[in-house]
Design a protein around this motif. Structure first.
Motif, PDB file in Angstrom:
ATOM      1  N   MET A 278       0.841  -1.188   0.000  1.00 52.23           N
ATOM      2  CA  MET A 278       0.000   0.000   0.000  1.00 52.23           C
ATOM      3  C   MET A 278       0.879   1.243   0.000  1.00 52.23           C
ATOM      4  N   LEU A 279       0.667   2.153  -0.950  1.00 49.72           N
ATOM      5  CA  LEU A 279       1.404   3.403  -1.005  1.00 49.72           C
ATOM      6  C   LEU A 279       0.632   4.477  -0.257  1.00 49.72           C
ATOM      7  N   ILE A 280       1.356   5.280   0.515  1.00 56.25           N
ATOM      8  CA  ILE A 280       0.751   6.346   1.298  1.00 56.25           C
ATOM      9  C   ILE A 280       1.242   7.672   0.754  1.00 56.25           C
ATOM     10  N   GLU A 281       0.333   8.621   0.638  1.00 59.76           N
ATOM     11  CA  GLU A 281       0.673   9.928   0.086  1.00 59.76           C
ATOM     12  C   GLU A 281       1.852  10.547   0.834  1.00 59.76           C
ATOM     13  N   PRO A 282       2.873  11.027   0.111  1.00 59.48           N
ATOM     14  CA  PRO A 282       4.043  11.631   0.766  1.00 59.48           C
ATOM     15  C   PRO A 282       3.726  13.026   1.294  1.00 59.48           C
ATOM     16  N   PHE A 283       3.290  13.102   2.550  1.00 59.58           N
ATOM     17  CA  PHE A 283       2.895  14.385   3.124  1.00 59.58           C
ATOM     18  C   PHE A 283       4.090  15.310   3.338  1.00 59.58           C
ATOM     19  N   HIS A 284       5.281  14.749   3.499  1.00 60.82           N
ATOM     20  CA  HIS A 284       6.438  15.551   3.881  1.00 60.82           C
ATOM     21  C   HIS A 284       7.116  16.170   2.660  1.00 60.82           C
ATOM     22  N   GLN A 285       7.752  17.310   2.899  1.00 58.75           N
ATOM     23  CA  GLN A 285       8.472  18.017   1.848  1.00 58.75           C
ATOM     24  C   GLN A 285       9.972  17.738   1.891  1.00 58.75           C
ATOM     25  N   ASP A 286      10.409  16.930   2.844  1.00 59.39           N
ATOM     26  CA  ASP A 286      11.834  16.655   2.997  1.00 59.39           C
ATOM     27  C   ASP A 286      12.010  15.187   3.372  1.00 59.39           C
ATOM     28  N   THR A 287      13.266  14.786   3.621  1.00 59.45           N
ATOM     29  CA  THR A 287      13.592  13.386   3.893  1.00 59.45           C
ATOM     30  C   THR A 287      12.873  12.870   5.134  1.00 59.45           C
ATOM     31  N   ILE A 288      12.284  11.686   5.032  1.00 61.22           N
ATOM     32  CA  ILE A 288      11.692  11.019   6.193  1.00 61.22           C
ATOM     33  C   ILE A 288      12.811  10.332   6.960  1.00 61.22           C
ATOM     34  N   GLN A 289      12.959  10.675   8.236  1.00 59.48           N
ATOM     35  CA  GLN A 289      14.053  10.152   9.050  1.00 59.48           C
ATOM     36  C   GLN A 289      13.669   8.881   9.808  1.00 59.48           C
ATOM     37  N   ASP A 290      12.423   8.801  10.289  1.00 57.34           N
ATOM     38  CA  ASP A 290      12.032   7.624  11.062  1.00 57.34           C
ATOM     39  C   ASP A 290      10.518   7.473  11.036  1.00 57.34           C
ATOM     40  N   ILE A 291      10.076   6.222  11.175  1.00 56.43           N
ATOM     41  CA  ILE A 291       8.655   5.878  11.257  1.00 56.43           C
ATOM     42  C   ILE A 291       8.479   4.936  12.439  1.00 56.43           C
ATOM     43  N   ALA A 292       7.466   5.171  13.253  1.00 57.97           N
ATOM     44  CA  ALA A 292       7.248   4.328  14.433  1.00 57.97           C
ATOM     45  C   ALA A 292       5.767   4.013  14.583  1.00 57.97           C
ATOM     46  N   PHE A 293       5.452   2.717  14.743  1.00 56.57           N
ATOM     47  CA  PHE A 293       4.088   2.279  15.015  1.00 56.57           C
ATOM     48  C   PHE A 293       3.852   2.246  16.521  1.00 56.57           C
ATOM     49  N   ASN A 294       2.588   2.482  16.919  1.00 60.67           N
ATOM     50  CA  ASN A 294       2.256   2.267  18.319  1.00 60.67           C
ATOM     51  C   ASN A 294       2.130   0.766  18.575  1.00 60.67           C
ATOM     52  N   GLN A 295       1.842   0.374  19.814  1.00 58.60           N
ATOM     53  CA  GLN A 295       1.954  -1.039  20.180  1.00 58.60           C
ATOM     54  C   GLN A 295       0.951  -1.941  19.472  1.00 58.60           C
ATOM     55  N   ASN A 296      -0.251  -1.462  19.203  1.00 58.31           N
ATOM     56  CA  ASN A 296      -1.223  -2.323  18.514  1.00 58.31           C
ATOM     57  C   ASN A 296      -1.289  -2.045  17.016  1.00 58.31           C
ATOM     58  N   CYS A 297      -0.326  -1.253  16.516  1.00 54.22           N
ATOM     59  CA  CYS A 297      -0.183  -0.976  15.077  1.00 54.22           C
ATOM     60  C   CYS A 297      -1.417  -0.297  14.477  1.00 54.22           C
ATOM     61  N   SER A 298      -2.170   0.439  15.297  1.00 61.73           N
ATOM     62  CA  SER A 298      -3.324   1.174  14.788  1.00 61.73           C
ATOM     63  C   SER A 298      -2.968   2.602  14.392  1.00 61.73           C
ATOM     64  N   ARG A 299      -1.779   3.055  14.791  1.00 63.42           N
ATOM     65  CA  ARG A 299      -1.313   4.400  14.463  1.00 63.42           C
ATOM     66  C   ARG A 299       0.180   4.337  14.173  1.00 63.42           C
ATOM     67  N   PHE A 300       0.660   5.275  13.376  1.00 60.42           N
ATOM     68  CA  PHE A 300       2.103   5.416  13.275  1.00 60.42           C
ATOM     69  C   PHE A 300       2.477   6.876  13.079  1.00 60.42           C
TER      70      PHE A 300
ATOM     71  N   LYS B 132       9.705   7.203  19.033  1.00 57.58           N
ATOM     72  CA  LYS B 132       9.203   6.028  19.751  1.00 57.58           C
ATOM     73  C   LYS B 132       7.913   6.371  20.492  1.00 57.58           C
ATOM     74  N   TRP B 133       6.988   5.377  20.561  1.00 56.65           N
ATOM     75  CA  TRP B 133       5.737   5.507  21.302  1.00 56.65           C
ATOM     76  C   TRP B 133       5.890   4.876  22.686  1.00 56.65           C
ATOM     77  N   ALA B 134       5.194   5.453  23.658  1.00 57.19           N
ATOM     78  CA  ALA B 134       5.124   4.852  24.987  1.00 57.19           C
ATOM     79  C   ALA B 134       3.985   3.839  25.034  1.00 57.19           C
TER      80      ALA B 134
ATOM     81  N   GLN C 188      29.201  10.549  13.352  1.00 54.94           N
ATOM     82  CA  GLN C 188      28.706  11.258  12.182  1.00 54.94           C
ATOM     83  C   GLN C 188      27.540  10.536  11.520  1.00 54.94           C
ATOM     84  N   LEU C 189      27.135   9.404  12.073  1.00 46.48           N
ATOM     85  CA  LEU C 189      26.161   8.557  11.388  1.00 46.48           C
ATOM     86  C   LEU C 189      24.783   9.202  11.374  1.00 46.48           C
ATOM     87  N   ILE C 190      24.207   9.328  10.190  1.00 48.44           N
ATOM     88  CA  ILE C 190      22.853   9.842  10.023  1.00 48.44           C
ATOM     89  C   ILE C 190      22.150   8.917   9.058  1.00 48.44           C
ATOM     90  N   GLN C 191      21.113   8.231   9.505  1.00 49.49           N
ATOM     91  CA  GLN C 191      20.420   7.313   8.610  1.00 49.49           C
ATOM     92  C   GLN C 191      19.412   8.075   7.780  1.00 49.49           C
TER      93      GLN C 191
END
Length: 355
Positions: free
Chosen positions: A1-23, A59-61, A352-355
């Motif tokens: 599934m492709l999701i619309e690229p809302f961001h105008q710059d590089t995406i650095q990280d993506i994190a799901f919550n514990q039940n994967c209903s949000r990210f 990260k999500w709590a 110097q590491l930047i992913q």
């Protein structure tokens, strides 16, 4: 599934919550976006600017503590974002629920770059574990109004630097974390200490969070037979299994350790699964992610190509599916020409590491 690229710059990280209903998606444009799953589709629910610089980790709590997100940045700072809902009257006088994200900064006295962050398990209250690139770990506890303060003293986990950490979420086990680190060839400490005596160490180990003299501290519990740099690691959800799994990325490729605990102080290693190994120095995995059922594994690779004029670095994302006990490639998504005319990110020192 492709999701619309809302961001105008590089995406650095993506994190799901514990039940994967949000990210949550954090970008170099200093924007955090929250997406919710509605009727099988991902829809943007919130968007806000965070005050720290380019995000590094998100990260999500545990939802027991509310909708709470921690963001670490390149400016050596951490932003805590908490979702609040309140009623507000619209132009017609009707009340509607609006969502606000309250932000606060976590003051850090340490000046090193942050390698990774993770919210601890709920048995010890709301904790935030911070791992630094120099191998030091701090535990911060939340007090009134989710104000975090350093708990106990700093602990040296990996003498040549930490790359990643992940928490054991099994409720019946002790509070444990897996730490991934640099090998004896790491250049980080060489930059700081010219006469440092390099020693061979294990780069993947389990540590137990425990109380000592009324303070929380980590104690080493077990070391796996890994001596090369581990770039990323994730402790999988147990999902009723009798054993645990840890997925990790090394110079050799992606691997999964399967093991179980015996009593209070022993670990029995059951199986080491090698996934799509490639010893070529031009193909390096740097990120792994298991789904909540631990039957899909996403591995991000960095591919380096050299010609007479330039060095080009691209990235591939491979998704492996567990079928009849074997991990089979399901999809490959190329990300062409993300980095050109520069060194590989993974060849740089940790500082110097930047992913």
């Amino acid at each position: 599934m492709l999701i619309e690229p809302f961001h105008q710059d590089t995406i650095q990280d993506i994190a799901f919550n514990q039940n994967c209903s949000r990210f949550a998606i954090a970008s170099s444009d200093q924007t955090l976006r929250i997406l919710n799953k509605v009727d099988g589709k991902w829809e943007k629910s919130s968007e806000f600017k965070f005050s720290c610089s380019i995000a590094w980790k998100v990260k999500w709590a545990d939802p027991k503590f509310g909708q709470l997100i921690a963001i670490s940045s390149q400016s050596k700072a951490i932003q805590i974002c908490e979702e609040k809902k309140q009623y507000q009257e619209n132009l017609n006088g009707q009340k509607q629920i609006i969502t606000l994200w309250k932000q606060r900064s976590l003051t850090l006295e340490k000046s090193e770059l942050i390698a990774d962050i993770y919210f601890g398990s709920k048995s010890n209250g709301l904790l935030l574990v911070i791992a630094y690139v120099d191998g030091i770990v701090q535990v911060h506890r939340a007090y009134e109004n989710n104000q975090f303060r350093l708990e106990g003293e700093e602990i040296t986990i990996m003498p040549y630097g930490i790359r990643a950490l992940s928490w054991n979420q099994a409720p019946s086990d002790k509070d444990m974390s897996i730490f991934a680190g640099n090998d004896e060839k790491s250049r980080y400490l060489k930059l700081k200490h010219d006469n440092y005596n390099l020693q061979r160490i294990k780069t993947l180990s389990i540590w137990v969070l425990s109380h000592e003299t009324q303070k929380l501290t980590f104690t080493k519990f077990f070391e796996f037979d890994e001596e090369k740099t581990v770039y990323d690691a994730q402790w999988a959800n147990q999902n009723g299994k009798t054993y645990h799994q840890i997925a990790f990325a090394t110079q050799e490729g992606a691997k999964i350790w399967q093991f179980r605990f015996i009593g209070e102080s022993q670990v029995e290693k059951q199986n080491l699964i090698l996934i799509n190994l490639d010893s070529s120095p031009s193909c390096l995995p740097y990120r792994v992610q298991l789904n909540s059922l631990a039957n899909l594994l996403t591995v991000s690779y960095e591919l380096i190509a050299n010609d007479e004029q330039q060095q080009t670095t691209t990235r591939d994302v491979k998704v492996f599916q567990l079928l009849n006990g074997n991990w089979i490639i399901k999809t490959i998504t190329p990300e062409p020409n993300l980095i050109k005319d520069i060194q590989s990110l993974l060849s740089l020192p940790s500082v110097q590491l930047i992913q």
